[in-house]
Design an enzyme around this catalytic site. Structure first.
Site, PDB file in Angstrom:
ATOM      1  N   HIS A   1       0.633  -1.344  -0.286  1.00  0.00           N
ATOM      2  CA  HIS A   1      -0.028  -0.307  -0.533  1.00  0.00           C
ATOM      3  C   HIS A   1       0.450   0.970  -0.315  1.00  0.00           C
ATOM      4  CE1 HIS A   1      -3.325  -2.796   1.803  1.00  0.00           C
ATOM      5  NE2 HIS A   1      -3.254  -2.838   0.364  1.00  0.00           N
TER       6      HIS A   1
ATOM      7  N   CYS B   1       4.885  14.461  -6.941  1.00  0.00           N
ATOM      8  CA  CYS B   1       4.048  15.562  -7.803  1.00  0.00           C
ATOM      9  C   CYS B   1       2.869  14.560  -8.646  1.00  0.00           C
ATOM     10  CB  CYS B   1       4.821  16.567  -8.018  1.00  0.00           C
ATOM     11  SG  CYS B   1       4.038  17.491  -9.227  1.00  0.00           S
TER      12      CYS B   1
ATOM     13  N   CYS C   1       7.214  22.311 -10.725  1.00  0.00           N
ATOM     14  CA  CYS C   1       5.907  22.449 -11.602  1.00  0.00           C
ATOM     15  C   CYS C   1       5.164  23.017 -11.376  1.00  0.00           C
ATOM     16  CB  CYS C   1       6.141  20.719 -12.061  1.00  0.00           C
ATOM     17  SG  CYS C   1       5.114  20.244 -11.727  1.00  0.00           S
TER      18      CYS C   1
ATOM     19  N   SER D   1      -7.323  -7.312   9.902  1.00  0.00           N
ATOM     20  CA  SER D   1      -8.895  -8.319  10.103  1.00  0.00           C
ATOM     21  C   SER D   1      -8.726  -8.653   8.611  1.00  0.00           C
ATOM     22  CB  SER D   1      -9.954  -6.840   9.585  1.00  0.00           C
ATOM     23  OG  SER D   1      -9.684  -6.332   8.857  1.00  0.00           O
TER      24      SER D   1
HETATM   25  P1  NAD Z   1      -7.386  -3.627  10.160  1.00  0.00           P
HETATM   26  O1  NAD Z   1      -7.771  -2.555  10.985  1.00  0.00           O
HETATM   27  O2  NAD Z   1      -8.455  -3.550   9.200  1.00  0.00           O
HETATM   28  O3  NAD Z   1      -7.700  -4.637  11.165  1.00  0.00           O
HETATM   29  C1  NAD Z   1      -6.683  -4.928  12.083  1.00  0.00           C
HETATM   30  C2  NAD Z   1      -6.452  -5.823  12.609  1.00  0.00           C
HETATM   31  O4  NAD Z   1      -5.037  -6.055  13.830  1.00  0.00           O
HETATM   32  C3  NAD Z   1      -7.672  -5.918  13.635  1.00  0.00           C
HETATM   33  O5  NAD Z   1      -8.180  -7.564  13.253  1.00  0.00           O
HETATM   34  C4  NAD Z   1      -7.443  -5.669  15.032  1.00  0.00           C
HETATM   35  O6  NAD Z   1      -8.188  -6.769  16.014  1.00  0.00           O
HETATM   36  C5  NAD Z   1      -5.620  -6.494  15.047  1.00  0.00           C
HETATM   37  N1  NAD Z   1      -4.825  -5.461  16.277  1.00  0.00           N
HETATM   38  C6  NAD Z   1      -4.823  -4.976  16.709  1.00  0.00           C
HETATM   39  N2  NAD Z   1      -3.594  -4.107  16.924  1.00  0.00           N
HETATM   40  C7  NAD Z   1      -3.554  -5.985  17.769  1.00  0.00           C
HETATM   41  C8  NAD Z   1      -1.976  -6.008  18.471  1.00  0.00           C
HETATM   42  N3  NAD Z   1      -1.630  -5.660  19.064  1.00  0.00           N
HETATM   43  N4  NAD Z   1      -1.773  -7.898  17.459  1.00  0.00           N
HETATM   44  C9  NAD Z   1      -2.786  -8.381  17.397  1.00  0.00           C
HETATM   45  N5  NAD Z   1      -3.415  -7.574  16.374  1.00  0.00           N
HETATM   46  C10 NAD Z   1      -3.577  -6.886  16.802  1.00  0.00           C
HETATM   47  O7  NAD Z   1      -5.683  -2.949   9.387  1.00  0.00           O
HETATM   48  P2  NAD Z   1      -5.378  -4.256   8.483  1.00  0.00           P
HETATM   49  O8  NAD Z   1      -6.175  -5.065   8.155  1.00  0.00           O
HETATM   50  O9  NAD Z   1      -3.902  -3.252   8.037  1.00  0.00           O
HETATM   51  O10 NAD Z   1      -6.064  -3.234   7.294  1.00  0.00           O
HETATM   52  C11 NAD Z   1      -5.673  -2.817   6.054  1.00  0.00           C
HETATM   53  C12 NAD Z   1      -5.801  -1.568   5.726  1.00  0.00           C
HETATM   54  O11 NAD Z   1      -4.942  -0.585   7.143  1.00  0.00           O
HETATM   55  C13 NAD Z   1      -4.075  -1.020   4.668  1.00  0.00           C
HETATM   56  O12 NAD Z   1      -4.379  -0.477   3.631  1.00  0.00           O
HETATM   57  C14 NAD Z   1      -2.926  -0.206   6.068  1.00  0.00           C
HETATM   58  O13 NAD Z   1      -2.694   0.265   4.732  1.00  0.00           O
HETATM   59  C15 NAD Z   1      -4.025   0.604   6.569  1.00  0.00           C
HETATM   60  N6  NAD Z   1      -3.242   1.410   7.884  1.00  0.00           N
HETATM   61  C16 NAD Z   1      -1.707   0.744   8.094  1.00  0.00           C
HETATM   62  C17 NAD Z   1      -1.357   1.021   9.600  1.00  0.00           C
HETATM   63  C18 NAD Z   1      -0.028   1.728   9.267  1.00  0.00           C
HETATM   64  O14 NAD Z   1       0.619   1.631   8.642  1.00  0.00           O
HETATM   65  N7  NAD Z   1       0.797   1.229  11.115  1.00  0.00           N
HETATM   66  C19 NAD Z   1      -1.934   2.260  10.112  1.00  0.00           C
HETATM   67  C20 NAD Z   1      -3.563   2.052  10.390  1.00  0.00           C
HETATM   68  C21 NAD Z   1      -4.409   1.419   9.259  1.00  0.00           C
END
Ligand code: NAD
Length: 246
Positions: free
Chosen positions: A120, A128, A151, A190
């Site tokens: 991602h 830009c 630009c 998730s």
């Molecule tokens: P999501 O929020 O959908 O799911 C996160 C999952 O992690 C949940 O199921 C939650 O229960 C679980 N979780 C939370 N804390 C935890 C822990 N300490 N240990 C184990 N599990 C834990 O996130 P996703 O599945 O990564 O969804 C994808 C999107 O989230 C992507 O587009 C990504 O770019 C973005 N995102 C990234 C960041 C980052 O870079 N840190 C932050 C927020 C969102």
């Protein structure tokens, strides 16, 4: 802690020849960065279509840039945690071949991991929209609607927005690593976001063992060979102790 499941995972880890992990926002919550979909997640106060989509960039730029400035600000104040460190150490010990991540925080690389595939994009870079000139993320703080110094085009964060395709090369590399894996471990995702959530099933269908580590249940738990519930940093630290003991 589920000691029995962790011991099984440690055993599989050592018997595997190509371990690959897919990480999500959950691995970074112990660094203080909110995930998206949990109770305290970023989507609780923000509608993704209004702040993080390709249409928001053009039609609602004030809220779009404010949202990404807030995320960059959070990132500046945070550090990789135990979970990122363990994965980097496993990689250095040749016990982890690749990290495929949905995260944009760059924490796997900061912790010292060398083979990281960012599906991602990265919140640490921007570019830009007109000429493609590349910037760091600091430029997003310089004005409400940042403009290119070459630009005058609009500068956007180098992340994949809702409504955009994922980078072709990252997808290609992720597919190669997934097909090669004989142990595929999903950590802190998730698994609700496509196409990142195709990889666990692709790995399993090619014969890899599929393991899910998460604080709570996910939509793919029934597909997995093993599910371990708990905080990723704590579980990965215990896993590392077991693997290093052997
Ligand atoms: P999501 O929020 O959908 O799911 C996160 C999952 O992690 C949940 O199921 C939650 O229960 C679980 N979780 C939370 N804390 C935890 C822990 N300490 N240990 C184990 N599990 C834990 O996130 P996703 O599945 O990564 O969804 C994808 C999107 O989230 C992507 O587009 C990504 O770019 C973005 N995102 C990234 C960041 C980052 O870079 N840190 C932050 C927020 C969102």
């Amino acid at each position: 802690m589920d000691e029995v499941s962790l011991a099984i995972l440690a055993d599989w880890w050592l018997k595997s020849s190509c371990q690959v992990v897919l990480t999500g926002a959950g691995i970074s919550t112990e660094s203080g960065l909110p995930d998206f979909r949990s109770a305290q997640g970023l989507w609780k106060g923000n509608d993704p279509r209004r702040v993080a989509s390709i249409s928001a960039l053009y039609e609602n730029p004030q809220d779009f840039y404010e949202f990404y400035r807030m995320r960059c600000h959070n990132l500046e104040a945070a550090l990789p945690n135990k979970g990122h460190e363990v994965l980097a150490n496993l990689m250095k010990a040749r016990l982890l071949k690749a990290i495929i991540t949905q995260n944009v925080d760059g924490f796997h690389q900061r912790a010292g991991a060398s083979r990281v595939i960012e599906l991602h994009g990265s919140l640490r870079a921007s570019r830009c929209l007109s000429c493609g000139k590349r910037y760091g993320s600091d430029v997003l703080h310089e004005s409400a609607l940042p403009k290119c110094s070459s630009c005058g085009g609009a500068i956007r964060p180098d992340v994949v927005l809702f409504g955009e395709n994922l980078p072709f090369e990252a997808m290609r590399q992720a597919e190669i690593e997934t097909k090669r894996s004989d142990l595929f471990v999903v950590i802190g995702s998730s698994l609700e976001v496509s196409p990142a959530n195709y990889f666990p099933i692709m790995a399993r269908d090619r014969g890899a063992k599929l393991v899910i580590i998460n604080i709570e249940s996910t939509v793919m738990d029934e597909e997995a060979d093993l599910v371990i519930h708990g905080k990723s940093g704590v579980l990965l630290s215990s896993l590392y102790d077991l693997v290093k003991k052997e």
